[in-house]
Scaffold this active site. Structure first.
Site, short mmCIF file in Angstrom:
data_model
loop_
_atom_site.label_atom_id
_atom_site.label_comp_id
_atom_site.label_asym_id
_atom_site.label_seq_id
_atom_site.Cartn_x
_atom_site.Cartn_y
_atom_site.Cartn_z
N ASN A 9 0.00 4.29 -14.20
CA ASN A 9 1.03 3.31 -13.75
C ASN A 9 1.09 2.11 -14.45
OD1 ASN A 9 2.05 0.94 -11.92
ND2 ASN A 9 1.77 2.49 -10.28
N HIS A 12 2.22 -3.15 -13.99
CA HIS A 12 1.71 -4.64 -14.44
C HIS A 12 2.00 -5.01 -15.80
CE1 HIS A 12 0.80 -5.15 -10.07
NE2 HIS A 12 0.18 -3.90 -10.22
N HIS A 45 6.63 1.83 -10.01
CA HIS A 45 7.06 1.71 -8.59
C HIS A 45 8.15 0.66 -8.56
CE1 HIS A 45 5.69 0.19 -4.22
NE2 HIS A 45 7.08 0.49 -4.19
N ARG A 47 10.07 -1.71 -6.63
CA ARG A 47 9.87 -2.37 -5.27
C ARG A 47 11.38 -2.94 -5.05
NH1 ARG A 47 4.36 -3.19 -3.82
NH2 ARG A 47 5.14 -3.91 -1.89
N ARG A 51 9.85 -6.95 -8.06
CA ARG A 51 8.86 -7.90 -8.73
C ARG A 51 8.27 -7.60 -9.90
NH1 ARG A 51 3.86 -7.37 -4.53
NH2 ARG A 51 5.63 -7.68 -2.91
N GLU A 71 7.67 5.97 -7.76
CA GLU A 71 7.40 5.68 -6.39
C GLU A 71 8.33 4.74 -5.95
OE1 GLU A 71 3.75 3.28 -6.66
OE2 GLU A 71 2.66 4.78 -7.51
N THR A 102 0.42 -1.88 -2.34
CA THR A 102 0.73 -0.87 -1.29
C THR A 102 -0.59 -0.77 -0.31
OG1 THR A 102 2.18 0.12 -2.62
CG2 THR A 102 1.69 1.46 -0.53
N GLU A 152 -0.02 12.36 -1.77
CA GLU A 152 -0.96 11.37 -2.46
C GLU A 152 -2.08 10.54 -1.64
OE1 GLU A 152 0.56 8.64 -5.55
OE2 GLU A 152 -1.37 7.80 -5.44
#
Ligand code: PXP
Length: 240
Positions: A9, A12, A45, A47, A51, A71, A102, A152
């Site tokens: 993932n 970040h 993800h 969102r 963000r 995601e 999450t 998951e």
């Protein structure tokens, strides 16, 4: 025994970029490096508050990542975006604006027509749907009833408690077996690190791990030395 697939993932990487809203570091470049290093897939993800990952990141990743797991929550614009982009896999997650990450799995105890409709739309678009759930037999039963092929398991409780006991690992093992017995593909992720991943990777029924924060954190540290050396050369040689 076949090891679980490793999906990285890279949210970040985008978090660092969004701190300045420039174009570096680029999550797509990070995805290419992850795959070159042996990652089986890339997870992001998108969102509602955007963000970290942005729509244009997902659009570019859809063309560059070999295997993309998107995601998302059930918000209309993001579901429409996912149906148009058709990533290999979509993992439906709960989302609360004020949360840092999450925090738990989807709430499946009550009927959720919106979730059911989102699953239908994604599957109709040809996307493999996974539900992010707590490692709880009732949640697994509910996921099975919803007809998805994949779940998951949220490993957050394990990640918070692995140093002091085995209850959360047992819970994961039990949930993974229950899911596999019902014919579900079982994935796991959240809060997994270099220190706590091995016992989870040993659970035979878990076929895929999604790991983000710890890998991006490690990458910052292992990349720091060459990054400083390159800048030091530029500064030192500037006047010669
Ligand atoms: N799986 C899901 C469904 C997630 O939402 C996240 C966090 O975005 C992860 C895995 C990865 O968690 P971590 O960044 O703690 O490794």
């Amino acid at each position: 025994m076949t090891p679980p697939r490793l999906y990285i993932n890279i949210d970040h990487v985008a978090t660092v970029r969004q701190a300045r809203r420039t174009d570096e570091p680029d999550p797509v470049e990070a995805a290419v490096l992850c795959e070159a290093a042996g990652a089986d897939g890339i997870t992001v993800h998108l969102r509602e508050d955007r963000r970290h990952i942005q729509d244009h990141d997902v659009e570019r990743l859809a063309g560059r990542a070999r295997v993309l797991n998107l995601e998302l929550a059930t918000s209309e614009d993001i579901v429409a975006f996912a149906c148009r982009l058709r990533p290999y896999q979509a993992t439906l997650v709960p989302e609360r604006r004020e949360e840092v990450t999450t925090e738990g799995g989807l709430e499946l105890a009550r009927p959720n027509p919106r979730l059911r409709e989102t699953i239908r739309r994604l599957e109709e678009a040809g996307v493999r749907v996974s539900l992010f759930i707590d490692p709880d037999p009732a949640a697994l039963d509910a996921a099975k009833d919803l007809g998805v092929p994949v779940v998951e398991l949220h490993t957050g409780r394990y990640a918070r408690s692995w140093r002091t006991g085995v209850a959360a690992l047992d819970e994961l093992r039990h949930a993974a077996r229950h899911g596999a017995d019902m014919g579900l593909f079982v994935h796991a992720g959240h809060g997994l690190t270099y220190l706590n991943v091995v016992p989870v990777a040993r659970v035979a029924e878990i076929e895929e791990l999604n790991i983000g924060h710890s890998v991006v954190s490690r990458a910052v540290m292992t990349g720091m030395r060459p990054a400083v050396e390159a800048m030091r050369h530029l500064v030192k040689d500037a006047r010669s």
